[in-house]
Design an enzyme around this catalytic site. Structure first.
Site, mmCIF file in Angstrom:
data_model
loop_
_atom_site.group_PDB
_atom_site.id
_atom_site.type_symbol
_atom_site.label_atom_id
_atom_site.label_comp_id
_atom_site.label_asym_id
_atom_site.label_seq_id
_atom_site.Cartn_x
_atom_site.Cartn_y
_atom_site.Cartn_z
ATOM 1 N N CYS A 60 -6.939 13.356 -2.272
ATOM 2 C CA CYS A 60 -6.154 12.752 -3.356
ATOM 3 C C CYS A 60 -6.917 11.801 -4.260
ATOM 4 O O CYS A 60 -6.984 11.994 -5.479
ATOM 5 C CB CYS A 60 -4.969 11.988 -2.770
ATOM 6 N N HIS A 116 -2.608 5.597 -6.101
ATOM 7 C CA HIS A 116 -3.654 5.872 -5.107
ATOM 8 C C HIS A 116 -5.071 5.605 -5.621
ATOM 9 O O HIS A 116 -6.034 6.214 -5.161
ATOM 10 C CB HIS A 116 -3.543 7.320 -4.606
#
Length: 543
Positions: A60, A116
């Protein structure tokens, strides 16, 4: 930022829809078996340009950083690891995001969903990185309903922010299923968008990432059946192997339907004809979370094709004669940055230490040139606290238009072939999130050198590394020769310091995940590092 507009008209709107952990062969335009789950995505793709040879990163954080900066993770110091909840680490503040560039071009810039990319200080929040406003979660995973962090489920990870304030999200819909919540927020943004401004919306959905249950017993059986039409649910139950796969499929259907609502809203507001919709996934599916990438080899976290080759397309009436086409040219996630700027007619020249690795793909779509002939998947080097050696334990992969060279572990789990019907250990236990956690650091086995002919062997069955064929030997030499140039541009990833005060700080903020190092403000950063943002949001009790 040194970007220059070439005209004063309202530039095209751009909506990036990022799915999370969407496996290969999960959408209807690659397999008829998934058409009933993805009719909207399939229709948009078939009426746009399908990127048939598109690559994200293997996990990610590196993917999201590359998408927003137009640079390889190696170039921005995010080549290894993911930003975890209490990490004093994030995407370097000297990196320029596409949101910053577009904001200077009279765009309203919005973000929803998964960030993130760092949150230990307010300077790393989306609204310090070019976005006007943000609603979403800061870490890598979230419970869909409660918005609690799976790693610290006593804390809620759901933030609201603009460029003045950030605070815990306190609206009544906080416990709405996240795909629905983000979609409703997107619809509100489109509804309220002024006609004299251009729109940039980065919609980073949580779907189809696991876990599909919540921290308590409220959703112990996953997504309620009532969320789906009975005929769709029947097909899922008939064709899905394992509970996690079935929940993955349900999540995918709800994502597809949400994209349809966004499309309809754009049409209703007469914005559709001047809007580009871009769809992609941040990485391939995780075999431990219902995502199976067969016939491609491998799972999220590895450098095999199944971890990095993902679905992507662009759809818009503005594509004119290119609508309804399939593009087979090599494309990397970093390419969207310069490609978008080309599409919206922004001339951008990066400063010397922010040179783009991404290339503009528009000439390739038009059949004029071959924009990309080589691509770095990733290389695990220049990492402060890990002394990787590419000949012993430092994974890397690189390819040209035919051959792929790779050094990595021959992991029997992460390097396997997972078809949709392949049974997986723990697949019938929705609470099992530990049997297979898909991340770079979990790849094990015998460290092996590989060479694949992806034209003849796209599923990576035949390792040609030891072949005596002269063409194979030349391919290896040619690909090895590219590594020094990539390494010359590497940014060292710093050691990650884990905070021992974050959780106490969250407790003092009603058990909400918020930045904890609030003394580290943008005023302490040299002016030549951050060019566009003049301030950093402060914590407010309410918005």
């Amino acid at each position: 930022l040194n970007s220059v507009s070439t005209n004063n008209v309202v530039k095209p709107n751009v909506i990036i829809i990022l799915a999370d952990d969407l496996g290969w062969n999960s959408v209807g335009y690659t397999t008829d078996n998934m058409l009933y789950l993805t009719p909207v995505i399939t229709n948009l793709a078939n009426n746009g340009i399908i990127m048939n040879n598109f690559y994200s990163q293997e996990v990610c954080t590196p993917s999201r950083a590359s998408l927003l900066t137009g640079r390889y993770p190696l170039s921005i110091g995010m080549q290894y690891g993911m930003v975890l909840a209490t990490a004093n680490w994030g995407m370097s503040l000297d990196e320029i995001t596409i949101a910053e560039v577009l904001k200077e071009e009279n765009y309203n810039t919005h973000m929803l969903g998964k960030w993130h990319l760092g949150h230990y200080t307010p300077d790393y929040l989306p609204t310090s990185r070019g976005f006007d406003d943000y609603i979403g979660f800061l870490n890598g995973e979230n419970y869909y309903w409660s918005k609690r962090s799976p790693d610290f489920n006593e804390f809620i990870d759901f933030l609201e922010s603009d460029q003045t304030c950030y605070t815990k999200y306190a609206q009544d819909d906080i416990n709405e299923y996240s795909t629905t919540l983000y979609t409703n927020k997107a619809l509100d943004i489109i509804d309220n968008h002024p006609t004299d401004k251009s729109l940039f919306l980065y919609l980073a959905y949580q779907a189809v990432h696991d876990p599909f249950i919540d921290y308590d017993d409220t959703y112990v059986n996953g997504i309620p059946d009532s969320y789906l039409p009975s005929d769709v649910l029947e097909q899922i139950n008939a064709s899905g192997t394992g509970l996690k796969r079935k929940e993955y499929m349900k999540s995918l259907y709800l994502l597809d339907q949400s994209i349809g609502k966004i499309y309809d809203k754009l049409d209703e507001k007469d914005l559709l004809d001047n809007t580009y919709i871009i769809f992609l996934s941040d990485n391939g599916g995780c075999h431990g979370g219902g995502g199976k990438n067969g016939p491609l080899r491998g799972s999220k976290g590895s450098l095999f094709e199944g971890a990095v080759k993902v679905n992507s397309f662009i759809s818009s009436p503005l594509l004119n004669s290119n609508q309804g086409s399939v593009y087979n040219g090599l494309m990397h996630i970093s390419d969207w940055f310069p490609t978008i700027l080309s599409l919206v007619d922004v001339d951008y020249t990066p400063i010397s230490n922010n040179q783009l690795d991404g290339v503009n793909q528009v000439p390739g779509w038009n059949g004029l040139t071959t924009p990309r002939s080589t691509m770095l998947y990733n290389i695990y080097t220049s990492i402060t606290d890990r002394n990787f050696d590419i000949w012993k334990d430092g994974s890397f992969a690189i390819r040209n238009d035919r051959y792929k060279l790779m050094h990595t572990y021959n992991d029997v789990n992460f390097g396997n072939w997972y078809e949709p019907t392949t049974p997986i250990a723990g697949d019938n236990d929705l609470s099992d999130t530990d049997t297979y956690r898909c991340a770079q650091q979990f790849i094990k086995g015998e460290f092996t050198y590989w060479l694949f002919d992806l034209n003849e062997d796209p599923y990576e069955y035949n390792n040609l590394y030891d072949s005596t064929n002269s063409e194979h030997i030349q391919a290896k030499q040619s690909l090895y020769s590219l590594l020094p140039n990539y390494l010359a541009n590497a940014k060292v990833k710093p050691s990650i310091v884990w905070s021992n005060t974050a959780t106490d700080y969250w407790k003092d903020h009603d058990s909400n995940v918020v930045p904890w190092d609030v003394e580290y403000q943008i005023n302490n950063i040299p002016s030549n590092v951050r060019r566009s943002m003049k301030s950093t949001p402060k914590y407010c009790e309410t918005m």
